[in-house]
Design an enzyme around this catalytic site. Structure first.
Site, PDB file in Angstrom:
ATOM      1  N   LYS A   1       0.919  -1.172  -0.082  1.00 41.79           N
ATOM      2  CA  LYS A   1      -0.176   0.003  -0.084  1.00 41.79           C
ATOM      3  C   LYS A   1       0.837   1.255  -0.071  1.00 41.79           C
ATOM      4  O   LYS A   1       1.990   1.197   0.514  1.00 41.79           O
ATOM      5  CB  LYS A   1      -0.921   0.015   1.386  1.00 41.79           C
ATOM      6  CG  LYS A   1      -2.022  -1.183   1.497  1.00 41.79           C
ATOM      7  CD  LYS A   1      -2.652  -0.790   2.600  1.00 41.79           C
ATOM      8  CE  LYS A   1      -3.801  -1.946   2.653  1.00 41.79           C
ATOM      9  NZ  LYS A   1      -4.825  -1.503   1.614  1.00 41.79           N
TER      10      LYS A   1
ATOM     11  N   GLU B   1      -6.149  -9.681   0.600  1.00 44.87           N
ATOM     12  CA  GLU B   1      -5.901 -10.659   1.640  1.00 44.87           C
ATOM     13  C   GLU B   1      -6.974 -11.326   2.408  1.00 44.87           C
ATOM     14  O   GLU B   1      -7.016 -12.345   2.968  1.00 44.87           O
ATOM     15  CB  GLU B   1      -4.684 -10.110   2.485  1.00 44.87           C
ATOM     16  CG  GLU B   1      -4.900  -9.498   3.690  1.00 44.87           C
ATOM     17  CD  GLU B   1      -5.591  -8.152   3.421  1.00 44.87           C
ATOM     18  OE1 GLU B   1      -5.241  -7.616   2.280  1.00 44.87           O
ATOM     19  OE2 GLU B   1      -6.244  -7.617   4.508  1.00 44.87           O
TER      20      GLU B   1
ATOM     21  N   ARG C   1     -10.148 -11.633   1.649  1.00 43.22           N
ATOM     22  CA  ARG C   1     -11.173 -12.578   1.226  1.00 43.22           C
ATOM     23  C   ARG C   1     -10.144 -14.176   1.303  1.00 43.22           C
ATOM     24  O   ARG C   1     -10.998 -15.142   1.371  1.00 43.22           O
ATOM     25  CB  ARG C   1     -11.498 -12.094   0.011  1.00 43.22           C
ATOM     26  CG  ARG C   1     -10.285 -11.965  -1.095  1.00 43.22           C
ATOM     27  CD  ARG C   1     -11.127 -11.258  -2.296  1.00 43.22           C
ATOM     28  NE  ARG C   1     -11.098  -9.808  -1.878  1.00 43.22           N
ATOM     29  CZ  ARG C   1     -11.536  -8.844  -2.711  1.00 43.22           C
ATOM     30  NH1 ARG C   1     -11.583  -9.116  -4.118  1.00 43.22           N
ATOM     31  NH2 ARG C   1     -11.505  -7.377  -2.392  1.00 43.22           N
TER      32      ARG C   1
HETATM   33  N1  BES Z   1      -7.973  -3.641   4.574  1.00 42.75           N
HETATM   34  C1  BES Z   1      -8.171  -3.499   3.056  1.00 42.75           C
HETATM   35  C2  BES Z   1      -9.744  -2.492   2.884  1.00 42.75           C
HETATM   36  C3  BES Z   1      -9.472  -1.545   3.377  1.00 42.75           C
HETATM   37  C4  BES Z   1      -9.352  -0.055   3.000  1.00 42.75           C
HETATM   38  C5  BES Z   1     -10.155  -1.212   4.769  1.00 42.75           C
HETATM   39  C6  BES Z   1      -9.675   1.192   3.454  1.00 42.75           C
HETATM   40  C7  BES Z   1     -10.539  -0.253   5.724  1.00 42.75           C
HETATM   41  C8  BES Z   1     -10.054   1.077   4.846  1.00 42.75           C
HETATM   42  C9  BES Z   1      -8.505  -4.685   2.058  1.00 42.75           C
HETATM   43  O1  BES Z   1      -7.519  -5.571   2.527  1.00 42.75           O
HETATM   44  C10 BES Z   1      -7.802  -4.048   0.742  1.00 42.75           C
HETATM   45  O2  BES Z   1      -6.601  -3.549   0.739  1.00 42.75           O
HETATM   46  N2  BES Z   1      -8.409  -4.390  -0.306  1.00 42.75           N
HETATM   47  C11 BES Z   1      -8.180  -3.868  -1.471  1.00 42.75           C
HETATM   48  C12 BES Z   1      -8.839  -4.692  -2.585  1.00 42.75           C
HETATM   49  C13 BES Z   1      -8.281  -4.734  -3.891  1.00 42.75           C
HETATM   50  C14 BES Z   1      -6.782  -4.985  -3.994  1.00 42.75           C
HETATM   51  C15 BES Z   1      -9.063  -5.794  -4.688  1.00 42.75           C
HETATM   52  C16 BES Z   1      -8.588  -2.625  -1.687  1.00 42.75           C
HETATM   53  O3  BES Z   1      -9.942  -2.173  -1.374  1.00 42.75           O
HETATM   54  O4  BES Z   1      -8.225  -1.597  -2.561  1.00 42.75           O
HETATM   55 ZN    ZN Z   2      -7.124  -5.767   4.517  1.00 44.79          ZN
HETATM   56 ZN    ZN Z   3      -5.460  -5.342   1.711  1.00 43.95          ZN
END
Ligand code: BES
Ligand code: ZN
Ligand code: ZN
Length: 498
Positions: free
Chosen positions: A276, A348, A350
């Site tokens: 990230k 991760e 899912r």
């Molecule tokens: N934990 C994150 C989602 C999240 C983002 C929770 C902001 C709370 C605040 C999750 O694991 C994630 O990174 N999801 C990705 C999925 C994508 C790579 C398909 C996302 O939302 O970008």
């Molecule tokens: Zn996450």
């Molecule tokens: Zn994530």
């Protein structure tokens, strides 16, 4: 906080502050606070009539209380319009009131339950607001700012003995709910260096012995033996090994329904190799909020002795880009036997959930609910106001929506039409974990999970937008865990019929 319910009139209550909750329409002295008004020579009704204090939601005004009132201060508290009142609005208002009382450095409150239905819920809401309005997370602050005293004693004045009994029982539930929410918040707020999967398991285990749940913890070897490879895969980039935590509430009666609660327990989400951006990454210590909600709810379930068999299942892991980390392109065999191509290691949640859900479904429960901070896309869709709800069973989702509206932990449905199935297919494996970028991201998350529950009634709540306080409200501080969903789960399970 000690709670007392008695039948003394409000103006005779032995407390340091009296809180008078008022609806916006109120102008004449209502029965529960007539005595207080009289002791103040009619000032309260005069202020209301003149419009100098308008009881809009969460408004407060402080009056000095003259002798012979035992209380030293009277706090007028706005509840807003009577036809708009809900347990959550009353909870928020009492959050505002308790903050005011603390500023006045008074440690006890006497009040009454405003007349609106459902009365029991409102008594509970008063207790929740008074407790959660005082919630703070200060354990890492060594230089304490001027600390305000806590309100340690809440007295609720009832009209008669029968009403007092009803209020007493509602207040007890309110206290259980509030402490369960606070427990979930504390877990959410712990930083990732402290709250690792092992530490989360220890916390669940300690809670279990305290409230009479059973707790089973699987370490990485157990997880491998079970064949839950997706959980291992997510955890393998970190020095902190993954865990699976199973809390069980087993009522003695056999003829009760069974519900599985599954909570995403990523104790820190760096994104892994699909790392990230740095900005705001610190917030990803809250990626175990689904787990916190489930564990907090399990505390309440045990203490309320709900007549439902409930398992809380937490797949816990840290998502890190270490030398052994999961890589984009890797293909993992899940517990169910289906294979997954990892197209993005940041999806991760899912991955850990799919093995936990398959295990939950194997127990043949009457329903499965999962809660997860799963997608940033859910914040785009619904903001911080409601969780996204998806699933395979309309009856179950209706029951959840009713409980959500009642408690104020709101949910909103997103569709699960078949057309979306294409998005999570892979050309080399059965599924891909991320779907195409920027297309129905929240639904892709749910569509990925759907095959793992089979035909068991299931609902998925994406709590990415609601888990964490986005703005200050009287009972949820900004930039801290909200304990979102604990009260929703307790309400849902209290009413649950298969
Ligand atoms: N934990 C994150 C989602 C999240 C983002 C929770 C902001 C709370 C605040 C999750 O694991 C994630 O990174 N999801 C990705 C999925 C994508 C790579 C398909 C996302 O939302 O970008
Ligand atoms: Zn996450
Ligand atoms: Zn994530």
């Amino acid at each position: 906080m000690r709670i007392e319910v008695n039948t003394e009139p409000l103006h005779r209550q032995q407390s340091e502050a009296i809180v008078v909750p008022l609806f916006e329409e109120e102008q004449r002295a209502g029965r529960p606070w007539q005595g207080v008004d009289r002791a103040l020579s009619g000032i309260i009704s005069a202020i209301l009539k003149s419009g100098e204090f308008k009881p809009t939601a969460n408004a407060t005004s402080v009056l000095h209380a003259p002798k012979p009132l035992p209380a030293e201060r009277v706090v007028l508290l706005g509840l807003g319009k009577k036809d708009k009142v809900t347990p959550r609005t009353v909870c928020e208002a009492f959050g505002a009131a308790v903050k005011e009382v603390r500023k006045l450095k008074r440690k006890s409150i006497a009040t009454f339950v405003p007349e609106a239905s459902p009365a029991g819920d409102l008594a509970s809401a008063i207790v929740e607001g008074t407790r959660l309005g005082q919630y703070e997370f200060v354990r890492y602050q060594t230089e304490k700012k001027d600390e305000l005293p806590s309100v340690e004693h809440l007295i609720i004045a009832a009209g008669d003995v029968r009403q007092a009994r009803r209020i007493e029982s509602a207040a007890r539930t309110g206290q259980i709910k509030a402490e369960s929410v606070a427990f979930a918040r504390d877990l959410q707020n712990l930083p990732g260096n402290e709250l690792t999967p092992v530490h989360l398991a220890d916390a669940a285990d300690a809670l279990a012995s305290e409230v009479g749940l059973s707790c089973e913890v699987w370490d990485e070897n157990d997880i491998a033996r079970w064949g839950m490879h997706t959980i291992l895969a997510v955890g393998q980039g970190s020095k902190n090994p993954p865990r699976i935590i199973i809390l069980r509430h087993e009522p003695r009666r056999a003829d009760v329904p069974t519900v599985m609660l599954v909570g995403k327990g990523i104790t820190f989400d760096s994104g892994g190799i699909s790392i990230k951006p740095g900005q705001g990454m610190e917030e990803m210590k809250m990626d175990m909020s689904g787990a916190a909600t489930v564990i907090g709810a399990m505390k309440g379930i045990a203490q309320m002795k709900l007549p439902v068999r409930v398992w809380g299942i937490i797949p816990a892991a840290e998502n890190m880009p270490g030398g052994n980390a999961l890589k984009p392109g890797d293909i993992i065999k899940t517990y169910s036997g289906k294979t997954v191509e990892v197209t993005n290691t940041d999806a991760e949640g899912r991955l850990v959930l799919c093995d936990a859900l398959a295990y939950a479904a194997e127990q043949k429960p009457d329903a499965i609910l999962d809660l997860a901070t799963l997608t940033g896309a859910c914040i785009i869709a619904l903001g911080h106001v409601a969780a996204g709800m998806m699933g395979n069973n309309d009856t179950l989702m209706d029951q959840i929506r009713v409980a959500a509206d009642r408690t104020g932990d709101r949910v909103w449905p997103l569709p699960m039409w078949e057309e979306y199935n294409e998005l999570v297919k892979s050309h080399v494996a059965d599924l891909n974990n991320a779907g195409p970028s920027r297309i129905a991201g929240t639904i892709c998350g749910a569509k990925f999970l759907e095959p793992f529950v089979g035909d068991i009634p299931w609902a998925h709540l994406d709590i990415a937008g609601t888990a964490w306080g986005a703005t200050d409200t009287p009972t949820t501080p900004k930039n801290l865990g909200a304990g979102w969903g604990v009260r929703l789960l307790l309400q849902f399970l209290k009413e649950y019929k298969k």
